[in-house]
Design a protein around this motif. Structure first.
Motif, mmCIF file in Angstrom:
data_model
loop_
_atom_site.group_PDB
_atom_site.id
_atom_site.type_symbol
_atom_site.label_atom_id
_atom_site.label_comp_id
_atom_site.label_asym_id
_atom_site.label_seq_id
_atom_site.Cartn_x
_atom_site.Cartn_y
_atom_site.Cartn_z
ATOM 1 N N LEU A 282 -41.262 -12.309 -22.334
ATOM 2 C CA LEU A 282 -40.713 -10.958 -22.278
ATOM 3 C C LEU A 282 -39.304 -10.965 -21.684
ATOM 4 C CD1 LEU A 282 -43.594 -8.572 -21.130
ATOM 5 C CD2 LEU A 282 -42.257 -8.438 -23.238
ATOM 6 N N ASP A 283 -39.121 -11.697 -20.608
ATOM 7 C CA ASP A 283 -37.816 -11.739 -19.961
ATOM 8 C C ASP A 283 -36.759 -12.294 -20.910
ATOM 9 O OD1 ASP A 283 -36.266 -11.550 -17.322
ATOM 10 O OD2 ASP A 283 -35.897 -13.630 -17.910
ATOM 11 N N ARG A 284 -37.119 -13.345 -21.641
ATOM 12 C CA ARG A 284 -36.141 -13.909 -22.586
ATOM 13 C C ARG A 284 -35.823 -12.912 -23.683
ATOM 14 N NH1 ARG A 284 -36.906 -19.225 -26.416
ATOM 15 N NH2 ARG A 284 -38.385 -17.817 -27.419
ATOM 16 N N ALA A 285 -36.842 -12.217 -24.197
ATOM 17 C CA ALA A 285 -36.620 -11.242 -25.260
ATOM 18 C C ALA A 285 -35.725 -10.105 -24.777
ATOM 19 C CB ALA A 285 -37.964 -10.690 -25.745
ATOM 20 N N VAL A 286 -35.900 -9.685 -23.522
ATOM 21 C CA VAL A 286 -35.046 -8.650 -22.947
ATOM 22 C C VAL A 286 -33.592 -9.121 -22.909
ATOM 23 C CG1 VAL A 286 -34.455 -7.501 -20.769
ATOM 24 C CG2 VAL A 286 -36.816 -7.467 -21.604
ATOM 25 N N ARG A 287 -33.375 -10.335 -22.467
ATOM 26 C CA ARG A 287 -32.009 -10.847 -22.326
ATOM 27 C C ARG A 287 -31.359 -11.107 -23.688
ATOM 28 N NH1 ARG A 287 -31.191 -11.631 -17.048
ATOM 29 N NH2 ARG A 287 -33.050 -11.743 -15.718
ATOM 30 N N VAL A 288 -32.149 -11.529 -24.658
ATOM 31 C CA VAL A 288 -31.609 -11.708 -26.009
ATOM 32 C C VAL A 288 -31.153 -10.369 -26.570
ATOM 33 C CG1 VAL A 288 -32.234 -12.266 -28.392
ATOM 34 C CG2 VAL A 288 -32.891 -13.808 -26.541
ATOM 35 N N ALA A 289 -31.974 -9.328 -26.394
ATOM 36 C CA ALA A 289 -31.601 -8.001 -26.883
ATOM 37 C C ALA A 289 -30.336 -7.500 -26.192
ATOM 38 C CB ALA A 289 -32.750 -7.027 -26.660
ATOM 39 N N ASP A 290 -30.212 -7.761 -24.900
ATOM 40 C CA ASP A 290 -29.025 -7.324 -24.169
ATOM 41 C C ASP A 290 -27.779 -8.034 -24.688
ATOM 42 O OD1 ASP A 290 -27.830 -5.849 -21.860
ATOM 43 O OD2 ASP A 290 -27.390 -7.896 -21.178
ATOM 44 N N ARG A 291 -27.887 -9.343 -24.944
ATOM 45 C CA ARG A 291 -26.734 -10.083 -25.477
ATOM 46 C C ARG A 291 -26.350 -9.584 -26.863
ATOM 47 N NH1 ARG A 291 -29.472 -14.640 -23.325
ATOM 48 N NH2 ARG A 291 -30.158 -15.241 -25.416
ATOM 49 N N ARG A 292 -27.320 -9.147 -27.616
ATOM 50 C CA ARG A 292 -27.052 -8.636 -28.961
ATOM 51 C C ARG A 292 -26.558 -7.190 -28.949
ATOM 52 N NH1 ARG A 292 -32.690 -10.869 -31.768
ATOM 53 N NH2 ARG A 292 -32.016 -13.047 -32.036
ATOM 54 N N GLY A 293 -26.537 -6.588 -27.765
ATOM 55 C CA GLY A 293 -26.171 -5.178 -27.684
ATOM 56 C C GLY A 293 -27.214 -4.283 -28.310
ATOM 57 N N PHE A 348 -43.573 1.168 -19.851
ATOM 58 C CA PHE A 348 -43.581 -0.177 -19.269
ATOM 59 C C PHE A 348 -42.537 -1.059 -19.931
ATOM 60 C CE2 PHE A 348 -45.189 -4.517 -20.113
ATOM 61 C CZ PHE A 348 -45.061 -5.045 -18.835
ATOM 62 N N LEU A 349 -42.491 -1.043 -21.261
ATOM 63 C CA LEU A 349 -41.532 -1.888 -21.976
ATOM 64 C C LEU A 349 -40.096 -1.463 -21.693
ATOM 65 C CD1 LEU A 349 -43.309 -2.309 -25.452
ATOM 66 C CD2 LEU A 349 -43.239 -3.934 -23.563
ATOM 67 N N LEU A 350 -39.848 -0.164 -21.679
ATOM 68 C CA LEU A 350 -38.496 0.294 -21.383
ATOM 69 C C LEU A 350 -38.093 -0.096 -19.959
ATOM 70 C CD1 LEU A 350 -38.592 3.853 -23.004
ATOM 71 C CD2 LEU A 350 -37.231 1.886 -23.774
ATOM 72 N N GLY A 351 -39.058 -0.061 -19.052
ATOM 73 C CA GLY A 351 -38.768 -0.410 -17.673
ATOM 74 C C GLY A 351 -38.428 -1.878 -17.476
ATOM 75 N N LEU A 352 -38.865 -2.724 -18.393
ATOM 76 C CA LEU A 352 -38.558 -4.148 -18.286
ATOM 77 C C LEU A 352 -37.057 -4.404 -18.284
ATOM 78 C CD1 LEU A 352 -41.170 -5.682 -20.774
ATOM 79 C CD2 LEU A 352 -41.228 -5.814 -18.278
ATOM 80 N N PHE A 353 -36.339 -3.599 -19.061
ATOM 81 C CA PHE A 353 -34.901 -3.796 -19.159
ATOM 82 C C PHE A 353 -34.213 -3.425 -17.852
ATOM 83 C CE2 PHE A 353 -36.200 -3.926 -23.486
ATOM 84 C CZ PHE A 353 -35.270 -4.712 -24.132
ATOM 85 N N ASP A 354 -34.668 -2.347 -17.221
ATOM 86 C CA ASP A 354 -34.090 -1.986 -15.925
ATOM 87 C C ASP A 354 -34.320 -3.065 -14.883
ATOM 88 O OD1 ASP A 354 -33.207 0.482 -16.900
ATOM 89 O OD2 ASP A 354 -35.151 1.438 -16.474
ATOM 90 N N THR A 355 -35.554 -3.606 -14.871
ATOM 91 C CA THR A 355 -35.907 -4.611 -13.874
ATOM 92 C C THR A 355 -35.171 -5.926 -14.104
ATOM 93 O OG1 THR A 355 -38.102 -3.619 -13.634
ATOM 94 C CG2 THR A 355 -37.818 -5.874 -12.838
ATOM 95 N N ALA A 356 -35.226 -6.423 -15.360
ATOM 96 C CA ALA A 356 -34.656 -7.730 -15.656
ATOM 97 C C ALA A 356 -33.135 -7.728 -15.553
ATOM 98 C CB ALA A 356 -35.090 -8.174 -17.049
#
Length: 359
Positions: A282-293, A348-356
């Motif tokens: 999950l953490d990797r998927a969050v960071r990949v999405a962030d890098r992709r904008g 929960f899923l949306l909150g992952l982005f705030d946390t990570a």
């Protein structure tokens, strides 16, 4: 199995065929009351020169008297057993009877095991086992054990720069100690990870349950494999429970049940892989999405994010733990699509982005 070796070119199975031919000739000679052929007349004329292969020679000789002491009916049953134990695809379907070594007259049991073990050893000294593994290695999508999906398979020479690199374990899929007549058959020799082989498979009978009833098993050279599902799992954990509850299921019916019974797959996936790696995935998927904008802000974007993450995971399906990762994102997508737009899972899923991303 997570994938099979379908399409692997099995090298010429001549050692096994030669051993079976010599055994059949001994049976025929005993039926006719004739002396068996001399060793020098049994050895193939074509290279390699096997006249000095004392291991096979001596174990063939050790069979002559015990086979001669059998009744005609017992020798006929042994001929039938040769066919039955080597009809590998039919045996693995769980419907074809395959006699155990204990069904043979006691005097021939150990000599038959030793005879075909000698043939198995000959496969190594003639480099046939190495060629067999190389042919299989070339059809692997990635060098990962298909029985667990967690072990790296070694690269064999000449693909490896190390000429002395060891081959992966080549397991007797149907154990030679129980079904000796298939002990030198290349169709019965299957590469698998060392842990799967030595810790879990060992000499277990994959075609019979503990009570002796027949069961089906995956054919490592056949088309059918299994898919992991996490449907029904409890993730994220409940507020009053610190850990997720993972429900691992395997499609494939009886074959998948055998796979799990022999290799303890569901527990290993649940405890050793998913419970340890789910949050990392999950953490990797969050960071990949962030890098992709592509950080999701609403339900539709969340669905797109999970679909994209599943696509990324699918590209790694045959990597170490890849199949489990695919199952994890399939579960997330299933869960997300099942919940309404205001459900806790979406939050929960949306909150992952705030946390990570705040870390």
């Amino acid at each position: 199995m997570l994938y099979t070796y379908q399409g692997a070119a099995i090298p010429e199975n001549w050692v096994h065929e030669w051993l079976v031919e010599m055994l059949t000739e001994l049976l025929d000679a005993a039926d006719a009351g004739n002396e068996p052929e001399e060793w020098k007349d049994c050895v193939p004329a074509a290279p390699p020169n096997l006249i000095r292969r004392r291991s096979v020679r001596d174990r063939r000789a050790a069979l002559i008297a015990p086979l001669g002491a059998l009744t005609v009916a017992e020798r006929t049953a042994l001929r039938d057993a040769i066919v039955a134990q080597n009809n590998i695809p039919a045996v693995l379907n769980g419907m074809t009877a395959c006699p155990l070594v204990t069904a043979f007259p006691e005097a021939v049991r150990d000599p038959l095991v030793e005879y075909f073990k000698a043939g198995f050893n000959l496969l190594g000294s003639l480099e046939i086992r190495q060629n067999h593994y190389q042919a299989i290695f070339e059809v692997m999508p990635l060098p990962v054990c298909p029985f667990c999906g967690t072990e790296i398979m070694t690269i064999p020479p000449p693909l490896s720069e190390d000429e002395g690199a060891p081959n992966q374990d080549l397991d007797h899929y149907i154990p030679v100690s129980i079904y000796p007549l298939a002990g030198s058959n290349l169709h019965n020799l299957v590469p698998m990870g060392s842990t799967c082989n030595s810790r879990f498979k060992k000499a277990k009978d994959i075609i019979r349950k503990a009570d002796g009833t027949l069961r089906a098993a995956f054919d490592p050279f056949g088309p059918a494999a299994s898919v992991i599902s996490l449907s029904g799992s409890e993730f994220p954990p409940a507020v009053d429970d610190p850990e997720a509850v993972w429900q691992v299921t395997l499609d494939g019916g009886d074959r998948a049940d055998t796979w799990d019974a022999v290799w303890d797959i569901k527990r290993r996936l649940r405890e050793d892989v998913i419970s340890v790696r789910a949050n990392r995935w999950l953490d990797r998927a969050v960071r990949v999405a962030d890098r992709r904008g592509a950080r999701p802000r609403n339900r539709a974007q969340l669905v797109q994010w999970v679909e994209d993450s599943l696509e990324d995971a699918t590209e790694e399906r045959y990597d170490v733990n890849g199949a489990a990762q695919v199952a994890f994102f399939e579960f997330l997508l299933e869960r997300l699509n099942a919940d309404g737009p205001e459900q806790d899972f979406e939050l929960f899923l949306l909150g992952l982005f705030d946390t990570a991303l705040a870390a």
